[in-house]
Write an enzyme that holds these catalytic residues in place. Structure first.
Site, PDB file in Angstrom:
ATOM      1  N   TYR A   1       3.884  18.506  25.062  1.00  0.00           N
ATOM      2  CA  TYR A   1       4.342  17.564  24.125  1.00  0.00           C
ATOM      3  C   TYR A   1       3.871  16.145  24.182  1.00  0.00           C
ATOM      4  CZ  TYR A   1       7.422  21.222  22.827  1.00  0.00           C
ATOM      5  OH  TYR A   1       8.195  22.594  22.273  1.00  0.00           O
TER       6      TYR A   1
ATOM      7  N   LYS B   1       4.906  30.335  33.813  1.00  0.00           N
ATOM      8  CA  LYS B   1       4.186  31.430  33.377  1.00  0.00           C
ATOM      9  C   LYS B   1       2.997  31.408  34.452  1.00  0.00           C
ATOM     10  CE  LYS B   1       2.845  34.372  30.234  1.00  0.00           C
ATOM     11  NZ  LYS B   1       3.057  35.895  30.102  1.00  0.00           N
TER      12      LYS B   1
ATOM     13  N   ASP C   1       8.378  34.834  29.229  1.00  0.00           N
ATOM     14  CA  ASP C   1       8.456  35.888  28.249  1.00  0.00           C
ATOM     15  C   ASP C   1       9.481  36.801  28.769  1.00  0.00           C
ATOM     16  OD1 ASP C   1       6.760  36.462  30.580  1.00  0.00           O
ATOM     17  OD2 ASP C   1       5.030  37.417  29.284  1.00  0.00           O
TER      18      ASP C   1
ATOM     19  N   ASP D   1      12.233  23.970  25.364  1.00  0.00           N
ATOM     20  CA  ASP D   1      12.845  23.880  24.093  1.00  0.00           C
ATOM     21  C   ASP D   1      13.031  25.157  23.334  1.00  0.00           C
ATOM     22  OD1 ASP D   1      12.943  22.420  21.362  1.00  0.00           O
ATOM     23  OD2 ASP D   1      10.631  22.068  21.279  1.00  0.00           O
TER      24      ASP D   1
ATOM     25  N   ASP E   1      16.977  26.869  21.987  1.00  0.00           N
ATOM     26  CA  ASP E   1      17.459  27.330  20.927  1.00  0.00           C
ATOM     27  C   ASP E   1      17.681  28.749  20.854  1.00  0.00           C
ATOM     28  OD1 ASP E   1      17.111  24.844  19.694  1.00  0.00           O
ATOM     29  OD2 ASP E   1      15.907  25.508  18.069  1.00  0.00           O
TER      30      ASP E   1
END
Ligand code: NAD
Length: 366
Positions: free
Chosen positions: A156, A205, A237, A261, A265
């Protein structure tokens, strides 16, 4: 006999004063923030503290009044405060993607300006709310996760390019991390795990991303320095899958900005409603920002039916992390717990209580 030992804690004259910058924001933000302030007022009276509020604009309402989603004055007031309590920002009125300022920019500027590098999201499932979650009740038993998300680095904030190359439109985002950025967030996660079940899952990852290989290397170093904490490395994942198949097996989860992020959620679904969950954003310098995880909920704004619990629990986190008032924080959390147990529900949880009535029920428990 020492008189002090037989007095209740709230009578012991520990009259502490704290400066809180209040940023109600847009949509349901002001509706839920005002209920959190009512709860804090009860705490102030009971424990003989003084909370001095400065209310300021941020987000869409600040664009409307000042032409900027975050003014220098508001940022300065936040920097000078002991803590910041925020409602939510955004809404369709300010959604034009070509606009030069947007409500979310105010929030990003606030995070950057205050050096808020860590976002903490505790996810607990109240036994009385298991039916509000789409997951099977047996999977939700004992869920108590703390997601620690890195907030000021990664994709970001890395370099962005938008150009034309070889006759094609091209867009580039850069995922960049420095070792010290990884170390400080992982160390924070380990410190938080010490007061919990002493387990940290570091999510990356590393099978694909170079930045994740550095992340894993640093996490392993921090792990070796803290042998009392059990460290597990996990790929993002498989973590996404585990969050819904075996969430009760997780304790502290630490991860980079974008993975965090998305995972936070996903984790919020476990609790049954977006309206339930609080968050804390912490800096090295000390000042912290506290807000519910939900947005401004334009679909219900102005109706007085938003669930205020996420913001009230955010106020509890503020007492714990910034003001170091652990007993007062736990007192609010217990009152919320008991309120849910009595069956009090706003519309998002299938009930009929208004925002004000839900806060009244919590205050009654206090
Ligand atoms: P949202 O969280 O505002 O709403 C999602 C759904 O959850 C809606 O149906 C809403 O009614 C419901 N909901 C949210 N909070 C609730 C509460 N306290 N009680 C009951 N129901 C609640 O997400 P969205 O609709 O994607 O975004 C709306 C606006 O909020 C957008 O402008 C977005 O950019 C902004 N936003 C802001 C923040 C923030 O301020 N930190 C975070 C996320 C989204």
């Amino acid at each position: 006999m020492d008189l002090c030992t037989c007095l209740p804690v709230y009578m012991n004259g520990n009259n502490m004063e704290f400066k809180i910058t209040l940023l109600p924001g847009d949509g349901i933000g002001p509706e839920v923030a005002s209920e959190a302030v009512r709860v804090l007022d009860v705490i102030a009276r009971k424990y003989n503290h003084t909370f001095e509020y400065k209310e300021r604009l941020v987000g869409g309402c600040s664009i409307d009044k000042y032409g900027s989603s975050l003014t220098d004055e508001t940022l300065a007031d936040c920097q000078a405060a002991d803590a910041i309590l925020l409602g939510a920002v955004g809404g369709p009125k300010w959604d034009d993607p070509s606009a030069k300022d947007r409500p979310e920019r105010g929030l990003l500027a606030l995070r950057k300006g205050l050096g808020l590098f860590a976002n903490l999201r505790p996810v607990k499932v109240h036994p009385a709310l298991v039916d509000a979650s789409p997951l099977k009740p047996e999977r939700l038993q004992g869920v108590d996760i703390l997601v620690v998300r890195e907030l000021t680095g990664g994709l970001y904030f890395g370099q962005k390019i938008r150009d034309t190359k070889d006759g094609c439109e091209r867009a580039v985002d850069t995922l960049e991390y420095f070792d010290y950025e990884i170390r400080r967030i992982v160390e924070l996660a380990f410190n938080l795990a010490k007061g919990r079940k002493k387990r940290v899952t570091s999510v990356d990852k590393a099978n694909v991303l170079e930045s994740s290989r550095l992340w894993r290397q640093i996490a392993a170093q921090v792990g070796r320095a803290n042998p009392d904490i059990q460290l597990e490395h996990a790929l993002v994942d498989s973590t996404a899958m585990k969050l819904v198949t075996a969430p009760a097996s997780m304790d502290v989860v630490v991860t980079e900005n974008m993975f965090g992020d998305i995972l936070t959620d996903e984790a919020s679904v476990l609790a049954g409603s977006m309206g339930m969950l609080p968050s804390a954003s912490l800096s090295e310098a000390g000042v912290g920002l506290y807000e519910p995880i939900h947005g401004s909920a334009p679909d219900i704004a102005g109706k007085g039916i938003a669930n205020p619990i996420g913001t009230i629990l955010s106020a509890a986190l503020m007492l714990r992390y910034s003001l170091k008032l652990e007993e007062e924080a736990a007192f609010i959390e217990k009152a919320v717990d008991q309120t849910i147990t009595t069956g009090a529900r706003t519309a998002d949880l299938g009930g009929k209580l208004t925002t004000r009535q839900m806060a009244d029920e919590i205050i009654e428990q206090l």
